[in-house]
Design a protein around this motif. Structure first.
Motif, PDB file in Angstrom:
ATOM      1  N   ILE A  20       0.792  -1.230  -0.135  1.00  0.00           N
ATOM      2  CA  ILE A  20      -0.053  -0.035  -0.098  1.00  0.00           C
ATOM      3  C   ILE A  20       0.929   1.279  -0.154  1.00  0.00           C
ATOM      4  CG2 ILE A  20      -1.704   1.212   1.187  1.00  0.00           C
ATOM      5  CD1 ILE A  20      -2.642  -1.420   2.532  1.00  0.00           C
ATOM      6  N   ASP A  21       2.076   1.376   0.740  1.00  0.00           N
ATOM      7  CA  ASP A  21       2.859   2.277   0.758  1.00  0.00           C
ATOM      8  C   ASP A  21       3.313   2.756  -0.523  1.00  0.00           C
ATOM      9  OD1 ASP A  21       4.734   4.307   2.467  1.00  0.00           O
ATOM     10  OD2 ASP A  21       6.272   2.913   1.600  1.00  0.00           O
ATOM     11  N   MET A  22       3.698   1.478  -1.296  1.00  0.00           N
ATOM     12  CA  MET A  22       4.407   1.996  -2.465  1.00  0.00           C
ATOM     13  C   MET A  22       3.355   2.368  -3.677  1.00  0.00           C
ATOM     14  SD  MET A  22       6.425  -2.035  -2.886  1.00  0.00           S
ATOM     15  CE  MET A  22       6.263  -1.705  -4.628  1.00  0.00           C
ATOM     16  N   GLN A  23       2.159   1.941  -3.368  1.00  0.00           N
ATOM     17  CA  GLN A  23       1.127   2.711  -4.152  1.00  0.00           C
ATOM     18  C   GLN A  23       0.764   4.112  -3.974  1.00  0.00           C
ATOM     19  OE1 GLN A  23       0.203   0.600  -6.723  1.00  0.00           O
ATOM     20  NE2 GLN A  23       1.333  -1.134  -5.943  1.00  0.00           N
ATOM     21  N   PHE A  24       0.913   4.272  -2.841  1.00  0.00           N
ATOM     22  CA  PHE A  24       0.779   5.815  -2.520  1.00  0.00           C
ATOM     23  C   PHE A  24       2.146   6.856  -2.479  1.00  0.00           C
ATOM     24  CE2 PHE A  24      -3.241   3.862  -0.839  1.00  0.00           C
ATOM     25  CZ  PHE A  24      -4.341   5.006  -1.451  1.00  0.00           C
ATOM     26  N   LEU A  25       2.926   6.304  -2.003  1.00  0.00           N
ATOM     27  CA  LEU A  25       3.994   7.149  -1.888  1.00  0.00           C
ATOM     28  C   LEU A  25       5.267   6.539  -2.642  1.00  0.00           C
ATOM     29  CD1 LEU A  25       4.040   7.562   2.151  1.00  0.00           C
ATOM     30  CD2 LEU A  25       3.125   9.120   0.186  1.00  0.00           C
ATOM     31  N   GLY A  26       5.445   5.547  -3.186  1.00  0.00           N
ATOM     32  CA  GLY A  26       6.575   5.075  -3.915  1.00  0.00           C
ATOM     33  C   GLY A  26       6.313   5.416  -5.381  1.00  0.00           C
ATOM     34  N   SER A  27       7.389   4.480  -6.030  1.00  0.00           N
ATOM     35  CA  SER A  27       7.698   4.727  -7.715  1.00  0.00           C
ATOM     36  C   SER A  27       6.617   4.459  -8.436  1.00  0.00           C
ATOM     37  CB  SER A  27       8.865   4.366  -7.971  1.00  0.00           C
ATOM     38  OG  SER A  27       9.149   2.990  -7.782  1.00  0.00           O
ATOM     39  N   ALA A  28       5.983   3.383  -7.596  1.00  0.00           N
ATOM     40  CA  ALA A  28       4.688   2.439  -8.460  1.00  0.00           C
ATOM     41  C   ALA A  28       3.195   3.474  -8.447  1.00  0.00           C
ATOM     42  CB  ALA A  28       4.668   1.327  -7.902  1.00  0.00           C
ATOM     43  N   TYR A  29       3.414   4.637  -7.956  1.00  0.00           N
ATOM     44  CA  TYR A  29       2.194   5.456  -7.643  1.00  0.00           C
ATOM     45  C   TYR A  29       1.147   5.101  -8.425  1.00  0.00           C
ATOM     46  CZ  TYR A  29      -0.369   9.641  -6.679  1.00  0.00           C
ATOM     47  OH  TYR A  29      -1.290  10.451  -6.380  1.00  0.00           O
ATOM     48  N   ASN A  30       0.180   4.794  -7.697  1.00  0.00           N
ATOM     49  CA  ASN A  30      -1.268   4.206  -8.235  1.00  0.00           C
ATOM     50  C   ASN A  30      -2.213   4.212  -6.931  1.00  0.00           C
ATOM     51  OD1 ASN A  30      -3.459   3.483  -9.479  1.00  0.00           O
ATOM     52  ND2 ASN A  30      -2.579   1.471 -10.440  1.00  0.00           N
ATOM     53  N   PRO A  31      -2.753   5.458  -6.711  1.00  0.00           N
ATOM     54  CA  PRO A  31      -3.567   5.518  -5.434  1.00  0.00           C
ATOM     55  C   PRO A  31      -4.978   4.634  -5.562  1.00  0.00           C
ATOM     56  CG  PRO A  31      -3.723   7.435  -6.571  1.00  0.00           C
ATOM     57  CD  PRO A  31      -2.378   6.513  -7.285  1.00  0.00           C
ATOM     58  N   ASN A  32      -5.303   4.494  -6.954  1.00  0.00           N
ATOM     59  CA  ASN A  32      -6.653   3.514  -7.220  1.00  0.00           C
ATOM     60  C   ASN A  32      -6.410   2.250  -6.681  1.00  0.00           C
ATOM     61  OD1 ASN A  32      -6.490   5.865  -9.566  1.00  0.00           O
ATOM     62  ND2 ASN A  32      -8.638   5.761  -8.724  1.00  0.00           N
TER      63      ASN A  32
END
Length: 272
Positions: free
Chosen positions: A225-237
């Motif tokens: 979850i951290d990667m999706q919101f703050l990491g390079s894989a940014y994907n909040p959905n």
């Protein structure tokens, strides 16, 4: 009327910091980057099933260890005098006064290949152990950081227990094992359930502990979850979809645990 007025600030607080964020998570989980409704995010969560299983497994192990260690400690504390109880409870809570990150950094220093523990082993002529960046280190970090959340509700339940019931069971001829299984443990079940819930929920969703003590090979749901919101894989959905699925799984686990806290628990401990 006065009580209703007094509850308004709490209602506003819950609406702003609980209800609204939950609604936003649901909206993001079922929409794409352009805001259109989609189920692709929920479907994509399936590819991370191994991460979910690893998180639940490590969280369950940490919770079990906390219960096995915390129950005897809570029982010992509850059987001491009032002044000693306050001191022991303060000692249990003392690590919580320190910043969470500092406590985890301390374990990194202890568990590193050239850390304090391995240095001591080398001094004694013993072989070094690889402890950092392992699942065991993650579980150890969970147990250390969350065991107070197990001890405190257990202590509360055991301290409120009517000891005349225990004495009555002993007078009826029950041995220590039978007294524990039929009286003490059933009467402490509310504390057991509260402790399991308070440890399991943060253990499953943690990301700092797994990132610092587990390395990249022990990815947990919180890290994902951290990667999706703050990491390079940014994907909040996608991150919202993973968070939503995690919340549902936690609610299911809590519902299962609550099945053990029935009327027999509140009136239990009387059948010898």
């Amino acid at each position: 009327m006065r009580s209703k007025t007094a509850s308004i600030p709490y209602g506003i607080w819950m609406a702003i910091f609980i209800v609204v964020p939950m609604i936003l998570v649901v909206i993001f989980a079922f929409t794409d980057k352009s805001g259109r409704f989609t189920l692709e995010n929920i479907a994509a969560v399936g590819q991370y099933s191994n991460v979910f299983l690893r998180s639940i497994w490590l969280g369950a192990i940490a919770t079990g260890i906390c219960l096995l260690v915390g129950y005897p400690l809570a029982y010992i504390i509850s059987r001491t005098g009032a002044r000693v109880q306050s001191v022991l409870v303060m000692l249990v809570m003392l690590p919580m006064w320190m910043n969470f990150l500092l406590r985890t950094y301390a374990w990194m220093t202890l568990l590193e290949d050239n850390g304090i523990i391995n240095t001591a082993l080398a001094t004694l002529g013993l072989p070094k152990l690889h402890m950092i960046n392992t699942s065991g280190a993650v579980v150890l970090g969970m147990v250390y950081n969350y065991i107070p959340y197990m001890i405190l509700p257990l202590y509360s339940a055991l301290a409120k227990m009517d000891h005349s019931v225990i004495e009555a069971a002993q007078d009826l001829g029950a041995n220590q094992r039978r007294v524990f299984m039929k009286v003490i443990f059933p009467l402490s079940m509310p504390g057991v359930i509260s402790g399991i819930t308070m440890v399991f929920v943060p253990a499953v969703s943690t990301f700092i502990i797994s990132k610092m003590l587990g390395g990249g090979s022990n990815l947990l749901i919180g890290d994902l979850i951290d990667m999706q919101f703050l990491g390079s894989a940014y994907n909040p959905n996608l991150g919202s979809a993973i968070s939503l699925v995690l919340m549902v799984l936690i609610l299911i686990c809590m519902g299962i645990m609550n099945q053990f806290d029935d009327g027999e628990t509140r009136g239990g401990g009387l059948m010898i």
